[in-house]
Design an enzyme around this catalytic site. Structure first.
Site, short mmCIF file in Angstrom:
data_model
loop_
_atom_site.label_atom_id
_atom_site.label_comp_id
_atom_site.label_asym_id
_atom_site.label_seq_id
_atom_site.Cartn_x
_atom_site.Cartn_y
_atom_site.Cartn_z
CG HIS A 1 -6.00 -8.63 -1.54
ND1 HIS A 1 -6.48 -7.27 -1.40
CD2 HIS A 1 -6.73 -9.34 -0.27
CE1 HIS A 1 -7.32 -6.91 -0.57
NE2 HIS A 1 -7.56 -8.29 0.13
CD1 TRP B 1 -7.96 -13.05 8.14
CD2 TRP B 1 -8.58 -10.86 8.54
NE1 TRP B 1 -8.75 -12.62 7.03
CE2 TRP B 1 -9.19 -11.36 7.06
CE3 TRP B 1 -8.66 -9.67 8.79
CZ2 TRP B 1 -10.04 -10.57 6.65
CZ3 TRP B 1 -9.77 -8.73 8.26
CH2 TRP B 1 -10.09 -9.51 6.98
CG ASP C 1 -6.71 -11.62 2.48
OD1 ASP C 1 -5.97 -12.03 1.60
OD2 ASP C 1 -6.70 -10.61 2.76
CD GLU C 2 -10.38 -8.34 3.08
OE1 GLU C 2 -10.63 -7.71 4.16
OE2 GLU C 2 -9.13 -7.94 2.49
NE ARG D 1 -3.03 -2.98 0.38
CZ ARG D 1 -3.77 -3.92 1.23
NH1 ARG D 1 -3.10 -4.02 2.57
NH2 ARG D 1 -4.69 -4.23 1.03
CG ASP E 1 -4.23 -1.62 10.24
OD1 ASP E 1 -4.39 -2.19 11.28
OD2 ASP E 1 -4.95 -1.59 9.20
CD1 TRP F 1 -3.26 -5.05 8.61
CD2 TRP F 1 -2.44 -5.54 6.33
NE1 TRP F 1 -3.37 -6.41 8.33
CE2 TRP F 1 -3.01 -6.86 7.06
CE3 TRP F 1 -1.98 -5.46 4.96
CZ2 TRP F 1 -2.67 -8.14 6.47
CZ3 TRP F 1 -1.99 -6.68 4.44
CH2 TRP F 1 -2.50 -7.91 4.95
CB THR F 2 1.34 0.71 5.04
OG1 THR F 2 1.35 0.13 3.73
CG2 THR F 2 2.26 -0.02 6.13
CD GLU F 3 -4.93 -0.89 4.00
OE1 GLU F 3 -5.26 -1.87 3.80
OE2 GLU F 3 -4.07 -0.88 5.01
CG ASP G 1 -2.99 -6.37 -1.14
OD1 ASP G 1 -3.86 -5.87 -1.55
OD2 ASP G 1 -2.76 -6.70 -0.15
#
Length: 761
Positions: A276, A405, A338-339, A174, A432, A480-482, A203
């Protein structure tokens, strides 16, 4: 006993007590807390004559690491030799054949020597980290310090970790962080005795690792044109028009791995599939099911574009994971999982045919098929697969380690199935998240994970059997670095929460004490972080303001997580100082008031925090309310609690939430009441632009049947609307706020309408 003898005896006793107390204070500095420690009087003096010795070639790198660490602040060029004959002023590192556990160590400090023993170099290295914390905080300086004494208290420590997997994650997709920062990150983990670093390298927002076979992964996938400003779910998102680019060459990857190995930390790469993968598909769009152009995403969240479960895709991934496996000596490779949005799979004729051929009846089973195929690829390279807990859906691959998670349930389910588990629940150890609701906090993604919550997290659920608990091999924090663009911001989010998680993973469960940690070790750690020039958060000292309804008034309480912290406050919205009112007991509020508070953190010698809360006692406080469309369960009380949310960072818990429906509420004021104004908050959260209603209407009635229009507004402004009208006596008020219901974002299929407060005057 004469006077001189008594005087000498008392003096000696006081000196012994002072030395013992100083030893206790030094012990308080060691984080994570050792399993066993015993003190004696006296100290060891580190001087330029001190010698460092080792007894085995495998111990030499640790001895050299210690000498190199001590050199900058002390200026001492301490010799590192094998088997010194000296019995004085020596630090010895011994590898021993004994019953010690793999990472266990013993550290004995006397006036003449420091003796460190362990069965493995890793044990020796953790002992050095404890020795480091026994020295004055100035030892952390990487510049010469004019220090009169480098003393270590006499102590004996026997120590070992509780869990074998003690991990910390870093997302560099990110926002990209260079090699020097990654090395500093690894140093921080080593200091706190973490032994795993998970490197989230790919990602939707960027592919960060060079793959020789597929150069377009970094030529195209490592760059995005701009990044969302504010929050990715904002009502009207903006972009900064600044390209973000960066990746690690394979030489840089090897450099980081070697650096971590010297600090006894295993580097686990994460290559996230099948979701992702926007950055991957931007480079190679033919690997999707639709085979159309895809962009590297400038926003954050979950996206439709996923890899297609075709043979050419698995061949591609086989090459990628082969290069990754050759680069990383880790026993693990993390494959994400994931997701995964399955819309494109369900629309694909190929996937429909695949489902028929393999008797797959659900999209979750398609995901399981995909994950199992990739697990076979990874296992063929001699590696163990780790995946997020979604890999359980549809059936988990044999031998896979599950990283839980989305809470703890995934980990519990995996342990019951016999799989090893690494706990990483976002509610507790995702760094985060915000550390407090105070307005001096930098932007975070959402949620609240305080230092105290991190400290109290327990990885092994009590209702699992002893055999199942053994399958919980540890836990892992995540960064996480969004919304984290800079190293200074990253430091703030990691420290001191990293130390709290370290104590959970290393120290004996029975020995943990929040009071002891927060009152003794935390202040010492904060001093050490300051010497390391780390931008550590002081959020644990920040005040929290809350209120409860007392008739037609509000009772306000204030607290901090650290006992004994003084709170100073004002009731006019001005910034509190040490001359402001000091909080001692709950306060009664009978009119609209902006309460503001700061805490005096004694160990830091400063005021910290900026807690603010606008309170509005009004006629509808706690009154009965009914809805045509029910809000999210448990959220209705937020409409009439007297608290407006615009002085705090966004929290979903501040709002009554209506998904894909309107607010239509009837408030019963109990009796005919003169009303002339209604205030409605809806776009109140700092850091978030919430979706406003398209219109608001107010009606009045005395029988809950015949309604009189009182006020309305079209396209109301934010963050709240004030609807005034001629004073009218009514028992019932009907309030409607229309949800626009026009989401264009796949991540928000049902548009939420957040209503903060309905204040009646």
């Amino acid at each position: 006993m004469n006077d001189s003898t008594l005087s000498y005896y008392l003096s000696s006793t006081l000196m012994a007590f002072a030395l013992f107390f100083s030893c206790q204070q030094a012990y308080a500095e060691i984080t994570p807390k050792p399993h066993h420690i015993a003190f004696t009087e006296g100290q060891f003096e580190l001087t330029q004559e001190t010698e460092i010795s080792f007894n085995h070639p495998d111990a030499k790198p640790v001895a050299e690491y210690l000498a190199e660490f001590l050199r900058p602040p002390t200026g001492y060029l301490l010799p590192v030799t094998k088997q010194t004959r000296s019995q004085r002023n020596v630090i010895t590192l011994h590898l021993v054949d004994s019953a010690l556990a793999e990472e266990q160590y013993r550290l004995a400090v006397s006036a003449q020597s420091i003796e460190i023993s362990a069965r493995t170099p890793t044990g020796l290295f953790w002992a050095v980290q404890s020795l480091r914390q026994l020295l004055p905080a100035e030892i952390e300086s990487r510049m010469p310090i004019n220090q009169a004494s480098w003393a270590v208290p006499q102590v004996t420590i026997n120590d070992k970790p509780r869990f074998k997997y003690r991990g910390m994650h870093l997302d560099v997709s990110r926002h990209f962080f260079d090699v020097e920062f990654v090395k500093r990150y690894i140093d921080w983990l080593a200091m706190h005795k973490f032994n795993v670093f998970q490197w989230h390298l790919t990602d939707d927002q960027g592919w960060r690792i060079a793959i020789d076979a597929y150069p377009k992964l970094t030529e195209i996938g490592a760059t995005r044109p701009h990044t969302v400003v504010g929050h990715t779910y904002d009502y009207q998102p903006l972009f900064d028009q600044q390209p973000v680019s960066g990746f690690y060459t394979q030489a840089q990857i090897k450099e980081v791995i070697a650096y971590a190995q010297a600090r006894h930390i295993e580097v686990i790469p994460e290559i996230d599939i099948p979701g992702h993968t926007s950055a991957l598909l931007a480079a190679y769009p033919e690997l999707s099911c639709h085979q159309q152009p895809v962009k590297v995403q400038p926003q954050f969240g979950i996206f439709e574009d996923v890899l297609c479960p075709r043979e050419d895709v698995f061949a591609f991934l086989s090459t990628v994971y082969k290069e990754v496996a050759e680069l990383f000596p880790s026993q693990y490779i993390h494959i994400g999982g994931d997701e995964v949005i399955k819309k494109q799979w369900l629309a694909s004729p190929f996937v429909k045919q695949l489902m028929r051929e393999h008797q797959l009846s659900t999209p979750e089973q398609v995901q399981s098929y995909f994950i199992k195929r990739v697990a076979n690829i990874v296992q063929a390279q001699g590696k163990t697969v780790i995946g997020w807990d979604e890999i359980l859906e549809g059936g988990v691959a044999e031998g896979a380690v599950v990283m839980s998670w989305r809470g703890t349930q995934g980990g519990i389910a995996a342990a019951k199935l016999g799989h090893q588990v690494v706990m990483s629940p976002y509610q507790y150890i995702y760094f985060d998240a915000y550390q407090s609701r105070n307005l001096d906090e930098p932007k975070a993604i959402h949620g609240l994970s305080t230092l105290k919550n991190v400290y109290h997290y327990e990885p092994q659920p009590s209702h699992l059997s002893p055999e199942q608990q053994e399958l919980i091999i540890g836990a892992q924090g995540a960064l996480w670095t969004e919304y984290i663009k800079t190293p200074r911001h990253a430091e703030y989010m990691v420290f001191p929460r990293l130390s709290a998680l370290a104590e959970t993973l290393w120290s004996a469960k029975a020995d943990k004490s929040w009071s002891e940690y927060s009152q003794q070790r935390l202040p010492k750690l904060m001093q050490r972080y300051k010497k390391m020039h780390i931008n550590a958060a002081t959020s644990a000292y920040n005040p929290t303001i809350s209120s409860t309804i007392k008739g037609e008034q509000l009772q306000v309480s204030m607290r901090t997580d650290i006992e004994g912290t003084e709170i100073y406050y004002t009731l006019d919205g001005s910034e509190p100082t040490l001359t402001s009112l000091r909080y001692q007991q709950p306060i009664i509020i009978s009119e609209r008031t902006r309460v503001r508070a700061r805490s005096f953190a004694k160990p830091l010698g400063q005021l910290v925090g900026d807690a603010q809360l606008t309170l509005a006692p009004h006629l509808a406080l706690g009154k009965k309310i009914s809805f045509s469309y029910q809000p999210v369960e448990g959220s209705a009380t937020k409409l009439q609690d007297g608290q407006f949310a615009y002085d705090q960072f966004y929290s979903v818990n501040d709002y009554a939430i209506f998904y894909d429906s309107d607010l239509e509420a009837v408030i019963d004021l109990d009796s005919s009441t003169l009303v002339e104004r209604v205030e409605i908050g809806y776009n109140s959260g700092r850091h978030r632009q919430l979706h406003p209603p398209t219109s608001i209407k107010i009606w009045g009635s005395n029988d809950n049947k015949n309604w009189q229009p009182l006020a309305h507004i079209q396209q109301p402004p934010g963050p709240m609307s004030i609807l005034s009208f001629a004073a009218t006596r009514v028992r019932y008020l009907k309030v409607s706020a229309i949800n626009s219901k026009q989401s264009q974002d796949i991540q928000i299929p049902k548009l939420p309408l957040y209503i903060d407060e309905i204040a009646v005057y």
